[in-house]
Design a protein around this motif. Structure first.
Motif, PDB file in Angstrom:
ATOM      1  N   LEU A   1       0.837  -1.556  -0.204  1.00  0.00           N
ATOM      2  CA  LEU A   1       0.446  -0.068   0.028  1.00  0.00           C
ATOM      3  C   LEU A   1       1.163   1.095  -0.217  1.00  0.00           C
ATOM      4  N   ILE A   2       1.037   2.376  -0.916  1.00  0.00           N
ATOM      5  CA  ILE A   2       1.688   3.259  -1.077  1.00  0.00           C
ATOM      6  C   ILE A   2       0.447   4.620  -1.571  1.00  0.00           C
ATOM      7  N   ILE A   3       0.551   5.452  -0.999  1.00  0.00           N
ATOM      8  CA  ILE A   3      -0.417   6.725  -0.850  1.00  0.00           C
ATOM      9  C   ILE A   3       0.516   7.611  -1.731  1.00  0.00           C
ATOM     10  N   ARG A   4      -0.333   8.796  -2.300  1.00  0.00           N
ATOM     11  CA  ARG A   4       0.324   9.899  -2.770  1.00  0.00           C
ATOM     12  C   ARG A   4      -0.165  10.700  -1.524  1.00  0.00           C
ATOM     13  N   ARG A   5       0.788  11.691  -1.191  1.00  0.00           N
ATOM     14  CA  ARG A   5       0.179  13.258  -0.665  1.00  0.00           C
ATOM     15  C   ARG A   5      -0.225  14.321  -0.687  1.00  0.00           C
ATOM     16  N   SER A   6      -0.867  14.531  -0.441  1.00  0.00           N
ATOM     17  CA  SER A   6      -2.129  15.388  -0.487  1.00  0.00           C
ATOM     18  C   SER A   6      -1.225  17.016  -1.300  1.00  0.00           C
ATOM     19  N   MET A   7      -1.265  17.385  -1.861  1.00  0.00           N
ATOM     20  CA  MET A   7      -1.018  19.216  -2.113  1.00  0.00           C
ATOM     21  C   MET A   7      -0.666  20.311  -0.756  1.00  0.00           C
ATOM     22  N   THR A   8      -0.810  19.905   0.402  1.00  0.00           N
ATOM     23  CA  THR A   8      -1.602  21.051   1.515  1.00  0.00           C
ATOM     24  C   THR A   8      -0.393  20.374   2.977  1.00  0.00           C
ATOM     25  N   VAL A   9       0.223  18.783   2.527  1.00  0.00           N
ATOM     26  CA  VAL A   9       1.432  18.608   3.290  1.00  0.00           C
ATOM     27  C   VAL A   9       2.418  18.635   3.299  1.00  0.00           C
ATOM     28  N   ASN A  10       3.574  18.589   4.107  1.00  0.00           N
ATOM     29  CA  ASN A  10       5.022  18.116   3.888  1.00  0.00           C
ATOM     30  C   ASN A  10       5.174  17.235   2.781  1.00  0.00           C
ATOM     31  N   ALA A  11       6.303  17.665   1.923  1.00  0.00           N
ATOM     32  CA  ALA A  11       6.327  16.749   0.330  1.00  0.00           C
ATOM     33  C   ALA A  11       5.022  16.632  -0.253  1.00  0.00           C
ATOM     34  N   PRO A  12       4.879  17.531  -0.878  1.00  0.00           N
ATOM     35  CA  PRO A  12       3.463  17.658  -1.890  1.00  0.00           C
ATOM     36  C   PRO A  12       3.462  16.558  -2.202  1.00  0.00           C
ATOM     37  N   GLY A  13       2.368  15.680  -2.795  1.00  0.00           N
ATOM     38  CA  GLY A  13       2.031  15.031  -4.086  1.00  0.00           C
ATOM     39  C   GLY A  13       3.407  13.589  -4.234  1.00  0.00           C
TER      40      GLY A  13
ATOM     41  N   GLU B   1      -5.510   8.371   8.279  1.00  0.00           N
ATOM     42  CA  GLU B   1      -4.616   9.251   6.483  1.00  0.00           C
ATOM     43  C   GLU B   1      -5.383   7.844   5.576  1.00  0.00           C
ATOM     44  N   ILE B   2      -6.190   6.768   6.024  1.00  0.00           N
ATOM     45  CA  ILE B   2      -6.317   6.441   4.883  1.00  0.00           C
ATOM     46  C   ILE B   2      -7.537   5.344   5.575  1.00  0.00           C
ATOM     47  N   LEU B   3      -8.461   5.817   6.654  1.00  0.00           N
ATOM     48  CA  LEU B   3      -9.680   5.935   6.916  1.00  0.00           C
ATOM     49  C   LEU B   3      -9.624   3.479   7.290  1.00  0.00           C
TER      50      LEU B   3
ATOM     51  N   VAL C   1      -3.890  12.774   2.506  1.00  0.00           N
ATOM     52  CA  VAL C   1      -3.873  12.040   1.219  1.00  0.00           C
ATOM     53  C   VAL C   1      -4.771  12.384  -0.549  1.00  0.00           C
ATOM     54  N   SER C   2      -4.006  12.251  -0.930  1.00  0.00           N
ATOM     55  CA  SER C   2      -4.659  12.774  -2.666  1.00  0.00           C
ATOM     56  C   SER C   2      -4.518  10.615  -3.535  1.00  0.00           C
ATOM     57  N   GLU C   3      -4.328  10.070  -3.105  1.00  0.00           N
ATOM     58  CA  GLU C   3      -4.518   8.736  -4.241  1.00  0.00           C
ATOM     59  C   GLU C   3      -3.784   7.402  -3.006  1.00  0.00           C
ATOM     60  N   ILE C   4      -4.407   6.647  -3.100  1.00  0.00           N
ATOM     61  CA  ILE C   4      -3.845   5.296  -2.859  1.00  0.00           C
ATOM     62  C   ILE C   4      -3.640   4.008  -3.820  1.00  0.00           C
ATOM     63  N   HIS C   5      -2.286   3.512  -4.127  1.00  0.00           N
ATOM     64  CA  HIS C   5      -1.573   2.939  -4.540  1.00  0.00           C
ATOM     65  C   HIS C   5      -1.721   1.077  -4.365  1.00  0.00           C
TER      66      HIS C   5
END
Length: 151
Positions: A30-42, A68-70, A110-114
């Motif tokens: 499980l990998i996430i893409r960080r949201s654009m509003t946190v440190n290390a965005p995207g 983060e992933i509910l 988190v913007s995406e989950i992969h």
């Protein structure tokens, strides 16, 4: 009390210690893409966050995955320790997600989950440096993971 640029505004959260969730589904991590509003965005990375005062690593892992992933996770075991370039001590924990549970991104963090294979991760761009380092150490036999893949 002063705060580093890597800390939140919460006086109860310490960025000196953090926990990372290492969760598998079949041959994928499980990998996430960080949201654009946190440190290390995207950036792509494993989910995780700071350990709050009085919290155990396991308690922080469960809380951070809920935030983060509910999903509720079951901590299994510590698999790795590392220190970030800015001095945060990270505890990498293998955790179980029930097969029927579907992680959902909390858009604040988190913007995406992969679900990704090692080859998917190697080919990905915009990745937090700790992720390929973790995969390299696993491939070199330095981290014991229940990951039955050849790629």
């Amino acid at each position: 009390m002063s705060y580093s640029p890597h800390s939140s505004n919460s006086p109860h959260r310490s960025r000196k210690r953090g926990v990372i969730g290492v969760m598998f589904r079949k041959d994928r991590l499980l990998i996430i893409r960080r949201s654009m509003t946190v440190n290390a965005p995207g950036k792509l990375c494993l989910p995780g966050g700071g350990i709050e005062a009085g919290e155990t690593e396991e308690e922080a892992l469960v809380r951070e995955m809920q935030e983060e992933i509910l999903v509720d996770v079951e901590p299994v075991r510590l698999c790795h320790r590392s220190v970030t370039p800015w001095g945060t001590r990270l505890a990498w924990w293998i955790a179980n997600i029930h097969d029927e549970a579907e992680p959902v991104p909390n858009p604040e963090e988190v913007s995406e989950i992969h679900w990704m294979t090692p080859d998917d991760i190697a080919k990905a761009s915009n990745v937090l440096p700790s992720l390929p380092e973790f995969i390299s150490q696993w491939r070199a036999g330095q981290i014991d993971l229940p990951w039955n893949v050849s790629g």
